[in-house]
Design a protein around this motif. Structure first.
Motif: not given
Length: 159
Positions: A4-8, A11-15, A31-33
């Motif tokens: 699993m790509n946890w950072p992605a 990051g998506f859920k936070l975004s 956008v920076l993410f």
């Protein structure tokens, strides 16, 4: 299957929450993410991301034009919704497409999860409205089912 790509995913859920709750106020960090994540992708992943984002933005534009979706104070998709498609397409390429290889599972799970995300976003944002007609729900389910299959199919070009 890869790990699993946890950072992605995180990051998506936070975004998603940042854009749904605060719309354009948190556009720059999202956008920076996306830019940071794209920097880490291969060229093939970037191409798939761009294609899936373009399809998603087109899909929402058609849904808005047909009256299934509407946005307060906007004649086209607002910036926060465009950014949401950029970050969603990124997580599709980096995480979800691995689970969408079976086209029936892709179609069914996307046909259910996609419209639910719209309804949740509409309830939380105060800026987005989803038509409550049966035809609108059917249109959302069909569009998202097709998008899920396309997402799984696109994986063959970069994985």
């Amino acid at each position: 299957m890869t790990s699993m790509n946890w950072p992605a995913l995180i990051g998506f859920k936070l975004s998603w929450f940042a854009l749904v709750f605060f719309q354009n106020l948190l556009l720059i960090p999202v956008v920076l993410f996306v830019l940071w994540s794209l920097w880490r992708c291969s060229n093939a992943e970037r191409l798939a991301w761009f294609a899936l984002a373009a399809v998603g933005i087109t899909l929402d534009s058609v849904l808005q034009y047909s009256g299934v979706l509407s946005f307060t104070g906007s004649i086209w998709l607002p910036l926060w919704m465009l950014a949401l498609w950029l970050v969603f397409s990124l997580v599709v390429v980096q995480v979800f497409s691995a689970y969408l290889q079976n086209y029936w599972i892709a179609a069914l799970s996307s046909a259910v999860a996609g419209p639910m995300a719209y309804l949740g976003g509409a309830a939380l944002s105060g800026q987005m409205q989803v038509s409550s007609t049966t035809e609108a729900y059917i249109a959302l389910a069909l569009c998202w089912g097709c998008y899920g299959v396309l997402s799984g199919w696109s994986r063959r070009f970069y994985a």
